[in-house]
Design an enzyme around this catalytic site. Structure first.
Site, PDB file in Angstrom:
ATOM      1  N   HIS A   1       2.061   3.402  -9.121  1.00 51.34           N
ATOM      2  CA  HIS A   1       1.850   2.001  -9.399  1.00 51.34           C
ATOM      3  C   HIS A   1       2.834   1.439 -10.249  1.00 51.34           C
ATOM      4  O   HIS A   1       3.486   0.200 -10.039  1.00 51.34           O
ATOM      5  CB  HIS A   1       0.437   1.549 -10.191  1.00 51.34           C
ATOM      6  CG  HIS A   1      -0.739   2.031  -9.350  1.00 51.34           C
ATOM      7  ND1 HIS A   1      -0.794   1.815  -8.164  1.00 51.34           N
ATOM      8  CD2 HIS A   1      -1.839   3.019  -9.675  1.00 51.34           C
ATOM      9  CE1 HIS A   1      -1.892   2.358  -7.532  1.00 51.34           C
ATOM     10  NE2 HIS A   1      -2.438   2.776  -8.411  1.00 51.34           N
TER      11      HIS A   1
ATOM     12  N   LEU B   1      10.394 -20.742  -5.153  1.00 51.98           N
ATOM     13  CA  LEU B   1       9.207 -19.933  -4.538  1.00 51.98           C
ATOM     14  C   LEU B   1       7.989 -19.781  -5.606  1.00 51.98           C
ATOM     15  O   LEU B   1       7.935 -19.892  -6.596  1.00 51.98           O
ATOM     16  CB  LEU B   1       9.759 -18.314  -4.540  1.00 51.98           C
ATOM     17  CG  LEU B   1       8.954 -17.469  -4.007  1.00 51.98           C
ATOM     18  CD1 LEU B   1       8.891 -17.496  -2.297  1.00 51.98           C
ATOM     19  CD2 LEU B   1       9.360 -15.780  -4.333  1.00 51.98           C
TER      20      LEU B   1
ATOM     21  N   ASP C   1       0.914  -1.292  -0.087  1.00 48.90           N
ATOM     22  CA  ASP C   1      -0.077  -0.069   0.019  1.00 48.90           C
ATOM     23  C   ASP C   1       0.838   1.370  -0.053  1.00 48.90           C
ATOM     24  O   ASP C   1       1.820   1.054   0.615  1.00 48.90           O
ATOM     25  CB  ASP C   1      -0.933  -0.215   1.265  1.00 48.90           C
ATOM     26  CG  ASP C   1      -2.183   0.845   1.170  1.00 48.90           C
ATOM     27  OD1 ASP C   1      -2.378   1.227  -0.165  1.00 48.90           O
ATOM     28  OD2 ASP C   1      -2.554   1.526   2.106  1.00 48.90           O
TER      29      ASP C   1
HETATM   30  C1  IPE Z   1      -5.390  -2.851  -0.161  1.00 47.80           C
HETATM   31  O1  IPE Z   1      -5.079  -1.227  -0.388  1.00 47.80           O
HETATM   32  C2  IPE Z   1      -5.336  -3.363  -1.455  1.00 47.80           C
HETATM   33  C3  IPE Z   1      -4.129  -3.601  -2.139  1.00 47.80           C
HETATM   34  C4  IPE Z   1      -3.045  -3.358  -1.593  1.00 47.80           C
HETATM   35  C5  IPE Z   1      -4.426  -4.158  -3.431  1.00 47.80           C
HETATM   36  P1  IPE Z   1      -6.076  -0.236  -0.297  1.00 47.80           P
HETATM   37  O2  IPE Z   1      -5.643   1.081  -0.631  1.00 47.80           O
HETATM   38  O3  IPE Z   1      -7.289  -0.644  -1.343  1.00 47.80           O
HETATM   39  O4  IPE Z   1      -6.911  -0.439   1.058  1.00 47.80           O
HETATM   40  P2  IPE Z   1      -7.930   0.345   1.834  1.00 47.80           P
HETATM   41  O5  IPE Z   1      -8.821   1.148   0.945  1.00 47.80           O
HETATM   42  O6  IPE Z   1      -6.970   1.569   2.205  1.00 47.80           O
HETATM   43  O7  IPE Z   1      -8.297  -0.131   2.990  1.00 47.80           O
HETATM   44  C1  IPE Z   2      -1.873   0.215  -3.378  1.00 47.75           C
HETATM   45  O1  IPE Z   2      -1.529   1.460  -3.400  1.00 47.75           O
HETATM   46  C2  IPE Z   2      -1.788  -0.217  -4.757  1.00 47.75           C
HETATM   47  C3  IPE Z   2      -3.118  -0.888  -5.136  1.00 47.75           C
HETATM   48  C4  IPE Z   2      -4.534  -0.935  -4.508  1.00 47.75           C
HETATM   49  C5  IPE Z   2      -3.550  -1.122  -6.411  1.00 47.75           C
HETATM   50  P1  IPE Z   2      -2.447   2.905  -3.222  1.00 47.75           P
HETATM   51  O2  IPE Z   2      -3.021   2.869  -4.798  1.00 47.75           O
HETATM   52  O3  IPE Z   2      -3.614   2.059  -2.450  1.00 47.75           O
HETATM   53  O4  IPE Z   2      -1.794   3.886  -2.701  1.00 47.75           O
HETATM   54  P2  IPE Z   2      -2.436   4.782  -1.598  1.00 47.75           P
HETATM   55  O5  IPE Z   2      -2.824   4.248  -0.436  1.00 47.75           O
HETATM   56  O6  IPE Z   2      -3.559   5.523  -2.169  1.00 47.75           O
HETATM   57  O7  IPE Z   2      -1.440   5.698  -1.598  1.00 47.75           O
HETATM   58 MG    MG Z   3      -4.072   2.385  -0.602  1.00 45.78          MG
END
Ligand code: IPE
Ligand code: IPE
Ligand code: MG
Length: 226
Positions: free
Chosen positions: A30, A125, A13
């Site tokens: 990303h 792995l 995240d």
């Molecule tokens: C969790 O992150 C999902 C992934 C890392 C793929 P999110 O950014 O979607 O989660 P929330 O919305 O903060 O809970």
């Molecule tokens: C996690 O990073 C990746 C996905 C959920 C695809 P985020 O896109 O949720 O990044 P933040 O949390 O908004 O910074």
């Molecule tokens: Mg996020």
């Protein structure tokens, strides 16, 4: 006795916040995040005690994001997988997706399936990418599949029928939030949880190595006494 982190799961995240901090569009985060996936996967493939690495890449809830971001993520995934095949083969990594893949475009499903089959013989792995994955959705699909059967429902039967059949030893979330966001709720029943403030695009194998080191010293009791 030191703990062994056979199965590491990571909620990757913080991509969007990292990009914003750099004055970039969210999707650039990303892109950078995909590089970290490669580093972390290669690192884990070189640690013989790690059998499985499960990475949360796209949740069942992530469809709520703007169409442009979702489309970008789909393209990035397709590109990443095609590009990654030589690395999977070189490091003997088996790619095993988890999640409900049926919601992806036929072309992306074909890419996923092609990388899965071309790495099926690899016995190093197991790298699982969680794609359109939600723990509740996974459980509903399992219960739906098992409910017709005469046999009693047991933890072992449910566990074996999950997309991800292995208990998690070590679960890491980057990006500073301390929640599971519907990731591996069943499998993480006794996982050790580590939350890092590092945004995923800045996560390093050195930090991962430090977390694994700390994990080895924890007393895991599984409800018993030591
Ligand atoms: C969790 O992150 C999902 C992934 C890392 C793929 P999110 O950014 O979607 O989660 P929330 O919305 O903060 O809970
Ligand atoms: C996690 O990073 C990746 C996905 C959920 C695809 P985020 O896109 O949720 O990044 P933040 O949390 O908004 O910074
Ligand atoms: Mg996020």
């Amino acid at each position: 006795m030191k703990n062994v982190a056979k199965h590491i799961a990571i909620i990757m995240d913080g991509n969007g916040r990292w990009a914003k901090e750099q004055g970039l569009k969210r999707v650039k985060g990303h892109e950078k995040g995909a590089e970290i996936v490669r580093n972390v996967t290669t690192f884990c493939s070189q640690q013989p005690q790690i059998e499985r690495l499960t990475l949360y890449a796209f949740s069942t809830e992530n469809w709520k994001r703007p169409k442009m971001e979702v489309e970008f993520l789909m393209k990035l995934l397709d590109h990443y997988l095609k590009n990654e095949l030589p690395t999977y083969l070189e490091h003997n990594i088996r790619f095993e997706p988890i999640g409900d893949l049926g919601r992806f475009s036929p072309a992306l499903q074909r890419t996923i399936e092609s990388i899965r089959t071309q790495t099926a013989h690899c016995d190093g792995l197991i790298q699982s990418l969680a794609l359109n994955y939600g723990s509740r959705d996974e459980l509903v699909r399992v219960f739906e599949r098992l409910r017709g059967s005469e046999e009693p429902l047991t933890e072992a039967r449910i566990g074996a029928a999950l997309d991800c059949p292995a208990d998690v030893d070590l679960l890491i979330r980057t990006g500073g939030d301390t929640r599971l966001s519907n990731f591996l709720l069943w499998q993480a029943a006794y996982a050790e949880l580590f939350f890092s403030d590092t945004l995923w695009p800045e996560f390093t194998t050195a930090e991962l190595s430090g977390i694994i080191e700390k994990f080895t010293t924890i007393e895991r009791r599984f409800g018993g006494l030591k």
